[in-house]
Design a protein around this motif. Sequence first.
Motif, PDB file in Angstrom:
ATOM      1  N   ARG A   1       0.826  -1.223   0.000  1.00 41.73           N
ATOM      2  CA  ARG A   1       0.000   0.000   0.000  1.00 41.73           C
ATOM      3  C   ARG A   1       0.855   1.267   0.000  1.00 41.73           C
ATOM      4  NH1 ARG A   1      -2.730   1.066   5.836  1.00 41.73           N
ATOM      5  NH2 ARG A   1      -0.803   1.542   6.896  1.00 41.73           N
ATOM      6  N   PHE A   2       2.120   1.177   0.474  1.00 40.76           N
ATOM      7  CA  PHE A   2       3.019   2.323   0.454  1.00 40.76           C
ATOM      8  C   PHE A   2       3.870   2.381  -0.804  1.00 40.76           C
ATOM      9  CE2 PHE A   2       2.844   1.621   5.202  1.00 40.76           C
ATOM     10  CZ  PHE A   2       1.974   2.667   5.423  1.00 40.76           C
ATOM     11  N   TRP A   3       4.233   1.219  -1.324  1.00 39.62           N
ATOM     12  CA  TRP A   3       5.101   1.159  -2.512  1.00 39.62           C
ATOM     13  C   TRP A   3       4.567   0.063  -3.402  1.00 39.62           C
ATOM     14  CZ3 TRP A   3      10.724  -0.988  -2.813  1.00 39.62           C
ATOM     15  CH2 TRP A   3      11.315  -0.575  -4.013  1.00 39.62           C
ATOM     16  N   ARG A   4       3.770   0.410  -4.365  1.00 44.68           N
ATOM     17  CA  ARG A   4       3.062  -0.550  -5.210  1.00 44.68           C
ATOM     18  C   ARG A   4       3.991  -1.171  -6.248  1.00 44.68           C
ATOM     19  NH1 ARG A   4      -2.151  -0.870  -4.078  1.00 44.68           N
ATOM     20  NH2 ARG A   4      -3.070   0.843  -2.952  1.00 44.68           N
ATOM     21  N   THR A   5       4.790  -2.120  -5.778  1.00 46.40           N
ATOM     22  CA  THR A   5       5.702  -2.833  -6.657  1.00 46.40           C
ATOM     23  C   THR A   5       5.871  -4.267  -6.168  1.00 46.40           C
ATOM     24  OG1 THR A   5       7.879  -2.837  -7.702  1.00 46.40           O
ATOM     25  CG2 THR A   5       7.784  -2.148  -5.409  1.00 46.40           C
ATOM     26  N   THR A   6       6.173  -5.140  -7.085  1.00 44.30           N
ATOM     27  CA  THR A   6       6.516  -6.512  -6.719  1.00 44.30           C
ATOM     28  C   THR A   6       7.959  -6.789  -7.107  1.00 44.30           C
ATOM     29  OG1 THR A   6       5.614  -7.299  -8.804  1.00 44.30           O
ATOM     30  CG2 THR A   6       4.169  -7.415  -6.886  1.00 44.30           C
ATOM     31  N   ARG A   7       8.761  -5.745  -7.139  1.00 42.22           N
ATOM     32  CA  ARG A   7      10.179  -5.911  -7.456  1.00 42.22           C
ATOM     33  C   ARG A   7      10.837  -6.820  -6.433  1.00 42.22           C
ATOM     34  NH1 ARG A   7      12.098   0.084  -9.338  1.00 42.22           N
ATOM     35  NH2 ARG A   7      10.892   0.074 -11.270  1.00 42.22           N
ATOM     36  N   LEU A   8      11.775  -7.584  -6.909  1.00 41.65           N
ATOM     37  CA  LEU A   8      12.436  -8.565  -6.065  1.00 41.65           C
ATOM     38  C   LEU A   8      13.083  -7.934  -4.840  1.00 41.65           C
ATOM     39  CD1 LEU A   8      13.093 -11.542  -5.840  1.00 41.65           C
ATOM     40  CD2 LEU A   8      15.140 -11.131  -7.185  1.00 41.65           C
ATOM     41  N   ARG A   9      13.606  -6.742  -4.977  1.00 43.04           N
ATOM     42  CA  ARG A   9      14.293  -6.118  -3.837  1.00 43.04           C
ATOM     43  C   ARG A   9      13.338  -5.742  -2.709  1.00 43.04           C
ATOM     44  NH1 ARG A   9      15.619  -1.281  -7.615  1.00 43.04           N
ATOM     45  NH2 ARG A   9      13.766  -0.010  -7.365  1.00 43.04           N
ATOM     46  N   ASN A  10      12.020  -5.741  -2.975  1.00 44.23           N
ATOM     47  CA  ASN A  10      11.052  -5.438  -1.932  1.00 44.23           C
ATOM     48  C   ASN A  10      10.372  -6.698  -1.403  1.00 44.23           C
ATOM     49  OD1 ASN A  10       9.586  -3.649  -0.239  1.00 44.23           O
ATOM     50  ND2 ASN A  10       7.833  -3.817  -1.598  1.00 44.23           N
ATOM     51  N   LEU A  11      10.712  -7.874  -1.924  1.00 43.95           N
ATOM     52  CA  LEU A  11      10.099  -9.111  -1.474  1.00 43.95           C
ATOM     53  C   LEU A  11      11.069  -9.896  -0.597  1.00 43.95           C
ATOM     54  CD1 LEU A  11       8.418 -10.334  -4.772  1.00 43.95           C
ATOM     55  CD2 LEU A  11       7.306  -9.245  -2.824  1.00 43.95           C
ATOM     56  N   VAL A  12      10.554 -10.426   0.487  1.00 40.02           N
ATOM     57  CA  VAL A  12      11.336 -11.294   1.354  1.00 40.02           C
ATOM     58  C   VAL A  12      10.526 -12.558   1.614  1.00 40.02           C
ATOM     59  CG1 VAL A  12      12.618  -9.428   2.474  1.00 40.02           C
ATOM     60  CG2 VAL A  12      10.469 -10.203   3.476  1.00 40.02           C
ATOM     61  N   LEU A  13      11.214 -13.627   1.986  1.00 38.17           N
ATOM     62  CA  LEU A  13      10.536 -14.854   2.382  1.00 38.17           C
ATOM     63  C   LEU A  13      10.244 -14.767   3.871  1.00 38.17           C
ATOM     64  CD1 LEU A  13      12.676 -17.555   0.535  1.00 38.17           C
ATOM     65  CD2 LEU A  13      10.480 -16.603  -0.153  1.00 38.17           C
ATOM     66  N   ALA A  14       8.997 -15.022   4.233  1.00 34.79           N
ATOM     67  CA  ALA A  14       8.597 -14.947   5.635  1.00 34.79           C
ATOM     68  C   ALA A  14       7.673 -16.115   5.952  1.00 34.79           C
ATOM     69  CB  ALA A  14       7.878 -13.636   5.926  1.00 34.79           C
ATOM     70  N   CYS A  15       7.710 -16.572   7.198  1.00 33.84           N
ATOM     71  CA  CYS A  15       6.754 -17.604   7.608  1.00 33.84           C
ATOM     72  C   CYS A  15       5.387 -16.936   7.761  1.00 33.84           C
ATOM     73  CB  CYS A  15       7.207 -18.277   8.902  1.00 33.84           C
ATOM     74  SG  CYS A  15       7.266 -17.214  10.345  1.00 33.84           S
ATOM     75  N   GLN A  16       4.350 -17.739   7.698  1.00 32.88           N
ATOM     76  CA  GLN A  16       2.992 -17.203   7.771  1.00 32.88           C
ATOM     77  C   GLN A  16       2.741 -16.415   9.057  1.00 32.88           C
ATOM     78  OE1 GLN A  16       0.629 -16.988   5.438  1.00 32.88           O
ATOM     79  NE2 GLN A  16      -0.598 -15.859   6.900  1.00 32.88           N
ATOM     80  N   PRO A  17       3.176 -16.906  10.250  1.00 31.16           N
ATOM     81  CA  PRO A  17       2.939 -16.116  11.469  1.00 31.16           C
ATOM     82  C   PRO A  17       3.598 -14.731  11.434  1.00 31.16           C
ATOM     83  CG  PRO A  17       3.485 -18.377  12.043  1.00 31.16           C
ATOM     84  CD  PRO A  17       3.728 -18.239  10.572  1.00 31.16           C
ATOM     85  N   CYS A  18       4.837 -14.657  10.946  1.00 32.78           N
ATOM     86  CA  CYS A  18       5.513 -13.356  10.874  1.00 32.78           C
ATOM     87  C   CYS A  18       4.864 -12.452   9.830  1.00 32.78           C
ATOM     88  CB  CYS A  18       6.997 -13.538  10.548  1.00 32.78           C
ATOM     89  SG  CYS A  18       7.963 -14.192  11.919  1.00 32.78           S
TER      90      CYS A  18
END
Length: 96
Positions: A52-69
């Motif tokens: 909602r703050f930065w409308r991108t799916t660029r790889l540098r903005n994606l991290v792997l996270a567990c569902q609870p986190c």
Amino acid sequence: MSSRCGVKRPADRLRRAQQIAQRKVHGWRCFYCRRPFTEALPFTFDHYVPYRFWRTTRLRNLVLACQPCNAAKADSLPLTFALLLLRHSGELTATA
């Protein structure tokens, strides 16, 4: 996902490439709690800076996270990023 004839679609290949790239960067662990992923604790993609703050799916903005986190973070900014914004805006002053 595959198409009906078994040929992978470009979007599927892109998502797989993103997964592999993220594993190389962060290892096979949650970016936030550092627990290793298992069948019982599968990974999800999280937007480090919320979408909602930065409308991108660029790889540098994606991290792997567990569902609870991922669920706990939701649409909030990570603490380190929020502190950086506060310092830059002058709202937070460095104390020595």
